[in-house]
Design a protein around this motif. Structure first.
Motif, mmCIF file in Angstrom:
data_model
loop_
_atom_site.group_PDB
_atom_site.id
_atom_site.type_symbol
_atom_site.label_atom_id
_atom_site.label_comp_id
_atom_site.label_asym_id
_atom_site.label_seq_id
_atom_site.Cartn_x
_atom_site.Cartn_y
_atom_site.Cartn_z
ATOM 1 N N PRO A 1 0.823 -1.226 0.000
ATOM 2 C CA PRO A 1 0.000 0.000 0.000
ATOM 3 C C PRO A 1 0.850 1.266 0.000
ATOM 4 O O PRO A 1 0.426 2.290 -0.530
ATOM 5 N N LEU A 2 2.055 1.209 0.575
ATOM 6 C CA LEU A 2 2.939 2.370 0.528
ATOM 7 C C LEU A 2 3.351 2.661 -0.910
ATOM 8 O O LEU A 2 3.351 3.826 -1.346
ATOM 9 N N ALA A 3 3.677 1.621 -1.663
ATOM 10 C CA ALA A 3 4.045 1.800 -3.065
ATOM 11 C C ALA A 3 2.876 2.403 -3.844
ATOM 12 O O ALA A 3 3.074 3.281 -4.698
ATOM 13 N N ALA A 4 1.667 1.956 -3.541
ATOM 14 C CA ALA A 4 0.489 2.506 -4.225
ATOM 15 C C ALA A 4 0.317 3.984 -3.897
ATOM 16 O O ALA A 4 -0.011 4.795 -4.770
ATOM 17 N N ALA A 5 0.579 4.369 -2.637
ATOM 18 C CA ALA A 5 0.463 5.779 -2.241
ATOM 19 C C ALA A 5 1.534 6.623 -2.908
ATOM 20 O O ALA A 5 1.272 7.764 -3.324
ATOM 21 N N VAL A 6 2.733 6.084 -3.025
ATOM 22 C CA VAL A 6 3.822 6.811 -3.693
ATOM 23 C C VAL A 6 3.436 7.116 -5.135
ATOM 24 O O VAL A 6 3.627 8.234 -5.628
ATOM 25 N N ARG A 7 2.866 6.122 -5.815
ATOM 26 C CA ARG A 7 2.466 6.324 -7.207
ATOM 27 C C ARG A 7 1.290 7.292 -7.309
ATOM 28 O O ARG A 7 1.278 8.185 -8.164
ATOM 29 N N ARG A 8 0.316 7.132 -6.442
ATOM 30 C CA ARG A 8 -0.908 7.936 -6.532
ATOM 31 C C ARG A 8 -0.638 9.413 -6.270
ATOM 32 O O ARG A 8 -1.204 10.285 -6.936
ATOM 33 N N HIS A 9 0.253 9.697 -5.315
ATOM 34 C CA HIS A 9 0.464 11.082 -4.901
ATOM 35 C C HIS A 9 1.829 11.644 -5.306
ATOM 36 O O HIS A 9 2.156 12.758 -4.927
ATOM 37 N N ALA A 10 2.590 10.873 -6.081
ATOM 38 C CA ALA A 10 3.923 11.316 -6.509
ATOM 39 C C ALA A 10 4.752 11.784 -5.313
ATOM 40 O O ALA A 10 5.322 12.872 -5.312
ATOM 41 N N LEU A 11 4.808 10.960 -4.272
ATOM 42 C CA LEU A 11 5.497 11.332 -3.040
ATOM 43 C C LEU A 11 7.007 11.409 -3.263
ATOM 44 O O LEU A 11 7.579 10.600 -4.001
ATOM 45 N N SER A 12 7.627 12.372 -2.610
ATOM 46 C CA SER A 12 9.057 12.624 -2.791
ATOM 47 C C SER A 12 9.897 11.620 -1.999
ATOM 48 O O SER A 12 9.720 11.478 -0.783
ATOM 49 N N ARG A 13 10.819 10.983 -2.675
ATOM 50 C CA ARG A 13 11.630 9.958 -2.023
ATOM 51 C C ARG A 13 12.506 10.536 -0.917
ATOM 52 O O ARG A 13 12.739 9.865 0.101
ATOM 53 N N GLU A 14 12.994 11.779 -1.083
ATOM 54 C CA GLU A 14 13.926 12.317 -0.096
ATOM 55 C C GLU A 14 13.313 12.402 1.301
ATOM 56 O O GLU A 14 14.039 12.343 2.306
ATOM 57 N N HIS A 15 11.988 12.523 1.397
ATOM 58 C CA HIS A 15 11.356 12.578 2.715
ATOM 59 C C HIS A 15 11.466 11.231 3.426
ATOM 60 O O HIS A 15 11.722 11.167 4.632
ATOM 61 N N PHE A 16 11.296 10.150 2.665
ATOM 62 C CA PHE A 16 11.451 8.813 3.247
ATOM 63 C C PHE A 16 12.905 8.555 3.629
ATOM 64 O O PHE A 16 13.195 8.044 4.715
ATOM 65 N N ASP A 17 13.819 8.889 2.735
ATOM 66 C CA ASP A 17 15.236 8.657 3.003
ATOM 67 C C ASP A 17 15.698 9.435 4.237
ATOM 68 O O ASP A 17 16.426 8.909 5.084
ATOM 69 N N GLY A 18 15.264 10.701 4.338
ATOM 70 C CA GLY A 18 15.651 11.514 5.481
ATOM 71 C C GLY A 18 15.108 10.963 6.782
ATOM 72 O O GLY A 18 15.792 10.969 7.814
ATOM 73 N N LEU A 19 13.876 10.473 6.743
ATOM 74 C CA LEU A 19 13.253 9.914 7.941
ATOM 75 C C LEU A 19 14.013 8.669 8.411
ATOM 76 O O LEU A 19 14.316 8.522 9.609
ATOM 77 N N ILE A 20 14.330 7.783 7.476
ATOM 78 C CA ILE A 20 15.032 6.545 7.845
ATOM 79 C C ILE A 20 16.426 6.857 8.371
ATOM 80 O O ILE A 20 16.867 6.295 9.383
ATOM 81 N N ASP A 21 17.142 7.758 7.693
ATOM 82 C CA ASP A 21 18.490 8.110 8.147
ATOM 83 C C ASP A 21 18.459 8.678 9.566
ATOM 84 O O ASP A 21 19.317 8.357 10.397
ATOM 85 N N ALA A 22 17.483 9.533 9.852
ATOM 86 C CA ALA A 22 17.398 10.146 11.180
ATOM 87 C C ALA A 22 17.133 9.104 12.253
ATOM 88 O O ALA A 22 17.591 9.253 13.401
ATOM 89 N N ARG A 23 16.409 8.061 11.918
ATOM 90 C CA ARG A 23 16.080 7.033 12.909
ATOM 91 C C ARG A 23 17.313 6.252 13.378
ATOM 92 O O ARG A 23 17.254 5.558 14.393
ATOM 93 N N GLU A 24 18.414 6.383 12.656
ATOM 94 C CA GLU A 24 19.649 5.745 13.131
ATOM 95 C C GLU A 24 20.067 6.308 14.484
ATOM 96 O O GLU A 24 20.732 5.636 15.274
ATOM 97 N N GLN A 25 19.676 7.560 14.760
ATOM 98 C CA GLN A 25 20.038 8.158 16.037
ATOM 99 C C GLN A 25 19.377 7.425 17.202
ATOM 100 O O GLN A 25 19.855 7.507 18.340
ATOM 101 N N ASP A 26 18.289 6.718 16.927
ATOM 102 C CA ASP A 26 17.628 5.956 17.995
ATOM 103 C C ASP A 26 18.478 4.780 18.454
ATOM 104 O O ASP A 26 18.210 4.194 19.504
ATOM 105 N N MET A 27 19.492 4.430 17.681
ATOM 106 C CA MET A 27 20.365 3.327 18.064
ATOM 107 C C MET A 27 21.477 3.779 19.018
ATOM 108 O O MET A 27 22.193 2.962 19.586
ATOM 109 N N SER A 28 21.658 5.090 19.171
ATOM 110 C CA SER A 28 22.718 5.620 20.025
ATOM 111 C C SER A 28 22.196 5.829 21.445
ATOM 112 O O SER A 28 21.110 6.380 21.637
ATOM 113 N N PRO A 29 22.967 5.435 22.463
ATOM 114 C CA PRO A 29 22.529 5.636 23.851
ATOM 115 C C PRO A 29 22.750 7.060 24.349
ATOM 116 O O PRO A 29 22.279 7.420 25.420
#
Length: 232
Positions: free
Chosen positions: A29-57
């Motif tokens: 369903p995420l892929a379908a939403a990306v196609r339907r709304h032409a969602l920008s990939r950089e928002h997903f990439d930025g979100l995932i990269d930032a979540r790496e900080q959750d691994m740091s104590p």
């Protein structure tokens, strides 16, 4: 294990934008939403990269680092919400930059306040999402928060983060006082954020006050009124 899971999502997002999709209950369903709304990939990439900080104590170095984390995670969700609500767009186009920036600011502020309210929860898991420079300035040692009791100086730390959230909300309101009606839902978290700010003030910025774990009173009606007025 957390880093492996984040890499799985990086690969999944890359495949979606390459025209493929994994047989997965979220990815499809995420892929379908990306196609339907032409969602920008950089928002997903930025979100995932930032979540790496959750691994740091370690806690965020300073307030700008905490704001950057909140912006990259929740702020990017706000940008995606604007793209979804803006309807189907031609590839390569985006909503008005000022409107998108204002929405990102609202979601970032909401996230900052959510992180404050979650300090007791995070402390139980030996994690601190408060800026180290503010902790040091007000003589609060991170390990002192793990016993789930307020410390002298903690209220000043909380007040500093809350003030930044309030500044972001005010800035977003100045940029877009009345967002386009279709995009209004992306701005309604501001209504909840202001209610959280009022709760914090009433509790004297004591994060261990039990009242902060309760949802703001009348929040559904506040959202309804903001929606009817067309303002956030």
């Amino acid at each position: 294990m957390g880093l492996m899971r984040l890499q799985w999502w990086r690969d999944c997002i890359a495949e979606i934008y390459a025209g493929n999709e994994r047989r997965h209950q979220v990815a499809q369903p995420l892929a379908a939403a990306v196609r339907r709304h032409a969602l920008s990939r950089e928002h997903f990439d930025g979100l995932i990269d930032a979540r790496e900080q959750d691994m740091s104590p370690e806690p965020p170095v300073d307030l700008p680092a905490l704001v950057s984390y909140a912006g990259a995670t929740a702020g990017n969700l706000g940008l995606l919400a604007v793209e979804v609500l803006g309807g189907t767009r031609p590839a390569g186009t985006s909503p008005d930059v000022a409107v998108a920036s204002a929405a990102s600011g609202v979601w970032t502020a909401h996230a900052l306040l959510g992180l404050l309210r979650a300090v007791p929860h995070h402390a139980r898991h030996h994690r601190i999402y408060l800026p180290q420079t503010l902790l040091t300035e007000h003589r609060v040692a991170p390990h002192e928060l793990l016993d789930l009791h307020a410390r002298p100086g903690l209220a000043a730390v909380v007040r500093g983060v809350a003030a930044e959230a309030e500044r972001l909300l005010g800035e977003s309101g100045r940029i877009v006082a009345r967002p386009p009606r279709p995009l209004l839902p992306a701005f309604l978290p501001a209504t909840l954020a202001r209610a959280y700010l009022r709760q914090l003030r009433r509790a004297g910025y004591d994060l261990f006050d039990s009242r902060l774990q309760e949802p703001p009173p009348w929040r559904v009606w506040r959202l309804r009124i903001a929606s009817l007025r067309g303002r956030f």
